[in-house]
Write an enzyme that holds these catalytic residues in place. Structure first.
Site, PDB file in Angstrom:
ATOM      1  N   TYR A  41       0.816  -1.235   0.000  1.00 35.00           N
ATOM      2  CA  TYR A  41       0.000   0.000   0.000  1.00 35.00           C
ATOM      3  C   TYR A  41       0.849   1.284   0.000  1.00 35.00           C
ATOM      4  O   TYR A  41       2.047   1.224   0.161  1.00 35.00           O
ATOM      5  CB  TYR A  41      -1.091  -0.038   1.055  1.00 35.00           C
ATOM      6  CG  TYR A  41      -0.818  -0.048   2.535  1.00 35.00           C
ATOM      7  CD1 TYR A  41       0.381   0.291   3.101  1.00 35.00           C
ATOM      8  CD2 TYR A  41      -1.866  -0.401   3.402  1.00 35.00           C
ATOM      9  CE1 TYR A  41       0.549   0.291   4.480  1.00 35.00           C
ATOM     10  CE2 TYR A  41      -1.706  -0.403   4.787  1.00 35.00           C
ATOM     11  CZ  TYR A  41      -0.491  -0.053   5.312  1.00 35.00           C
ATOM     12  OH  TYR A  41      -0.327  -0.046   6.659  1.00 35.00           O
ATOM     13  N   GLU A  42       0.213   2.384  -0.266  1.00 38.31           N
ATOM     14  CA  GLU A  42       0.897   3.674  -0.492  1.00 38.31           C
ATOM     15  C   GLU A  42       1.899   3.600  -1.629  1.00 38.31           C
ATOM     16  O   GLU A  42       2.955   4.236  -1.576  1.00 38.31           O
ATOM     17  CB  GLU A  42       1.613   4.150   0.781  1.00 38.31           C
ATOM     18  CG  GLU A  42       0.710   4.520   1.908  1.00 38.31           C
ATOM     19  CD  GLU A  42      -0.405   5.435   1.461  1.00 38.31           C
ATOM     20  OE1 GLU A  42      -1.542   5.158   1.849  1.00 38.31           O
ATOM     21  OE2 GLU A  42      -0.162   6.382   0.702  1.00 38.31           O
TER      22      GLU A  42
END
Lengths: 568, 568
Positions: free
Chosen positions: B426-427
């Site tokens: 994620y990110e």
């Protein structure tokens, strides 16, 4: 996401890479012709694709559970077990006299790997039986063999290994389970064993436990341990599963993965057991079983890596995201392509190592030559540790290929990572494998390793005219490994070997992988196997440099930081 | 197994390694004296040890769940959230005008890491709010700032990021969520967003969503995207959470780990939103938030690594097994010691990288100098990818230290591995981070990287008289990295950079780690930090050789194997 059995890969490896021809050339295995092997792999592959793979999610979603002392397995597992049993896949390498097929371990290794790729939680059951079959073949009395082996090979009964106790894991010699003679040739077994894979279930009539225990006069440590066969139900006069023995499942473990495989805590309360092998000599029989199991567990890692690879590849070929020079699915992106190619290249390397270990075992069986025994002994810890590290690394990479979907359980990518995680731990942690490699397997002064390095050298030199850059890279890597091996052998303090054992083992596997990839490239000049070999040799093989630097540092730097320093 | 906040490690790093003095020397951050920072870290550490860490297992065993459209969080999480809010730990670096402490991001980074080590699932909530706070501070109107920032910093309300859609993940520009002007200055937001961390919950009064959407006249791709603030409950005239907005949680994901963090699929049906920043310029604001979040996610990886390390160390110091030259617990065994020391050494390296990234951000904030901005931009993807890879690798190693117990969920070792797994995804996946590093962050022709390498070189030369071998090893590694950097910058086809981006980023982190370890050794000559540095530089730093060989191969070898070949 259906699993597809990589039968043509095994056939290529048998034929062009691991020298299976030598096995077929022996009298013992002369029946294992390419046609026979091809038919067997195709048939087993078909079962894995159609019957076993569909059970994979069931095991995860509906774990085995203990109900009123009885273990209920996951939906479909009983049918899966029957398919494996009826196909004859438990006794592929078993003695024909007792119902086995008598085929080489190399064939068993390929079939086991396919079953593990399809559903490792279920495949662990036949793997346990196979280990027991081999231990009984080598160490049990004729009477016990006649009674148990046919049942184990047909899958009517299953086998387990009972080594570990709460305070005796890697240090097996610390076990406290007792065996006392009953006076009638049997023994009363009392104690608790943990981590018993498939310790109980409802897929077959009986569960046969091989249990390590100590006789009243057994000395301390591993030299005082004996091995006993302790069935859940004692065979009656007709050889059928009869009355219940004095043993029970205390509990099942709640594990990170492998939910479909019941991992039991077993309690023996004066259970009736039969001695296998000689008194106080249980470790010899156990090692027979463990060596088999170590090759098998390495194959589990490779199988899961293959399953995770196919899963990730299918996702990458389907998932549209962004643009690139080469297309519109994520498989076209350079970094995703790097991951997929890395996975394929490492599966090839690990598989070639495992199959060449199996070839050595078969040659040892067929010829009795000590060089083959030494080769098998050398390759067993490498196969186990590198195969399972590859399983963990590639399942993890498969999650990464999936992006956000990899973290969501519904896709199945995470299950591979959770299931395979235990394989670097059980059957001797990979640390134990590496210690075995640098000490026990080097008690010959590094002779077996040196012979293998000579073969790699000779092949690299032969390949030089055709593929000069790749051949040179493999030659150099082999030389660096040889120097590190000589350094290790020269260390008298075993801790100086242990300190770098894990990186050394991995470097050994990396170099072996380069060797086998080079063979594949030579056999497929200009073709995809040459491209794959080039990827491996140019991009992955260089890892050995850092690993071997680490391996030759000794233990001083490990202990320079005290335990208090680690806590601070 | 209690968590112990490593406050003295942060203090050492601030003082001796990452140059925090420069930050304190600025007018902007002149209040952040060693005494103040020490008191803050001690206070935050105490909360993490006593209040947050005990929630870790709750989140795993009792996942957040959706009941009649409302998300119920894990037992104790509401109290944990209140402790974080009341301690002021959400707005450590927030503007004092709106209730923040106005302290450097370096301090926030350390506190966030401690909270993540204690309970990453809960810590993700303040991390999301912090990203939103920063985005609003930079891009929202004064009116919106006055309304929202005090509530977000006090923890009365929480923030989320809404980027991803089913067909728009890494390729954000493909999103299809629509925004239509309502004519009153607000917008109607319609669409579905996925993977929304803490998308709904019962720990605070309101959930403020930052949503990327496209206006009717927005061009295709990222240039047509605008950013909107869409609260779950629309603030009333008194600034309190008022009537429900037109949005709902469709479902929560069933994830591999991080069960305590509700990951929502959000549906917006003409929900009222307020524009943040300019029309069609949403990516600029989003990048503010993402850069903050990338540093924060890197810190999550490091935090979990620290938690896993402490967990494994405590087990190793307690578990008796076998004998060795140095004692009777497994911590005395060379291979276990190797793993524990590897963990400690990599945590130090990753933490130093993250904190030096934070220092660069603080210096950019305080001075506005473009060199600091470039340094922060360069270190952000390295911090994120190496921090989270370290989290995954070390949590995995922590499982291995536990042996069989590592696979049993009750020990908690497996939870670290499952929870942290998403952080490399994620990110922006770590592949995206690496691509960002080799293309966007090298658009200056490698100038920012070169300046950092010059600093490493100067320090290695200064260290040569005192620690010649270590200094030479770092100097050489830096030189190899410089050559690879020059090679990358010279590639015009970005795919030739992308093909080796991930190994290049890792090598960069390895070399930075060597640099920071050398600084630590210089500051602790003859002490444990020198021993740790020697372990890292002798045994772990050499990994860069293989990685950089890989990084300079270009994309031809990646695409030589066709997609059909990968399938075959």
């Amino acid at each position: 996401m259906p699993y597809r059995a990589p039968v043509s890969d095994y056939e290529f490896l048998f034929d062009k890479v691991v020298g299976f021809q030598q096995v077929v050339a022996t009298e013992r295995f002369s029946d294992a012709t390419p046609d026979v092997v091809g038919a067997i792999l195709t048939e087993a592959g078909k079962m894995c694709e159609e019957v076993i793979a569909p059970l994979q999610r069931n095991g995860d979603l509906h774990p085995a559970r203990l109900e009123n002392g009885i273990v209920r397995t996951s939906p479909g597992f009983a049918e899966g077990w029957r398919a494996i049993a009826e196909g004859g896949w438990i006794g592929i390498s078993g003695d024909v006299e007792y119902g086995g097929m008598g085929l080489p371990m190399t064939v068993t290794t390929a079939v086991n790997e396919m079953m593990a790729a399809a559903c490792i939680a279920l495949q662990l059951a036949p793997l346990m039986s196979q280990g027991q079959i081999e231990a009984l073949e080598h160490h049990a009395s004729d009477e016990l063999k006649a009674l148990y082996l046919p049942k184990l090979m047909s899958g009517e009964w299953t086998g387990t290994m009972n080594l570990t106790e709460p305070q005796a894991g890697s240090d097996v010699g610390a076990l406290s389970t007792k065996a006392e003679p009953n006076g009638d040739g049997t023994y009363a077994i009392t104690g608790q064993k943990i981590y018993i894979s498939w310790g109980d279930h409802d897929v077959a009539d009986n569960v046969c436990h091989l249990v390590l225990a100590r006789l009243p006069d057994g000395p301390k440590g591993t030299k005082g341990i004996s091995l006993f066969l302790v069935p859940k139900r004692i065979p009656d006069a007709d050889g059928k599963a009869g009355v219940a023995n004095s043993l029970k499942v205390v509990s099942l473990e709640h594990k990170m993965g492998l939910h479909g495989s019941p991992t039991a805590v077993m309690q023996y309360d004066g259970a009736t057991g039969w001695l296998i092998g000689e008194e106080h000599d249980g470790m010899a029989a156990m090692f027979t079983m463990m060596n088999n199991a170590r090759l098998g567990v390495g194959g589990q890692g490779i199988g899961v890596a293959e399953g995770a690879y196919q899963h990730a590849l299918a996702y990458a070929l389907d998932r549209k995201q962004g643009r690139s020079y080469h297309g519109y699915t994520i498989a076209a992106h350079a970094d995703v392509r790097r991951m997929l190619t890395t996975m394929k290249a490492d599966i090839f390397a690990a598989r070639a190592i495992a199959l060449s270990c199996a070839v050595a075992i078969d040659m040892e069986t067929a010829t009795g030559e000590p060089d083959w025994a030494a080769r098998a002994a050398l390759l067993t810890p490498i196969t186990k540790a590198f195969g399972t590290d590859t399983g963990v690394d590639l399942a993890n990479m498969g999650v990464q290929v999936h992006g956000g979907m990899g973290f969501i359980e519904e896709t199945g990518a995470a299950q591979y990572a959770r299931d395979v995680r235990v394989t670097t731990i059980y059957e001797g942690t990979n640390g134990i494998q590496a210690m075995d490699l640098v000490v026990r397997k080097m008690m010959d002064g590094g002779e077996a390793a040196s012979q293998l390095l000579d073969e790699i050298e000779a092949h690299a030199e032969a390949a030089r005219d055709v593929l000069p850059e790749m051949a040179e890279a493999v030659w150099q890597a082999k030389e660096t490994l040889r120097e590190a091996t000589e350094w290790l052998v020269a260390q008298d303090d075993v801790n100086d070997r242990f300190a770098g054992a894990v990186p050394y083992l991995r470097a050994f596997a990396r170099v072996l992988g380069g060797h086998f990839h080079l063979m594949a490239a030579m056999a497929d000049k200009g073709g995809p196997r040459e491209h794959l070999a080039r990827f491996y040799i140019e991009r992955m093989l260089p890892e050995h440099v850092g690993l071997l630097a680490h391996a030759q540092r000794g233990s001083d730097g490990i202990y320079a930081l005290s335990l208090d320093d680690l806590v601070a």
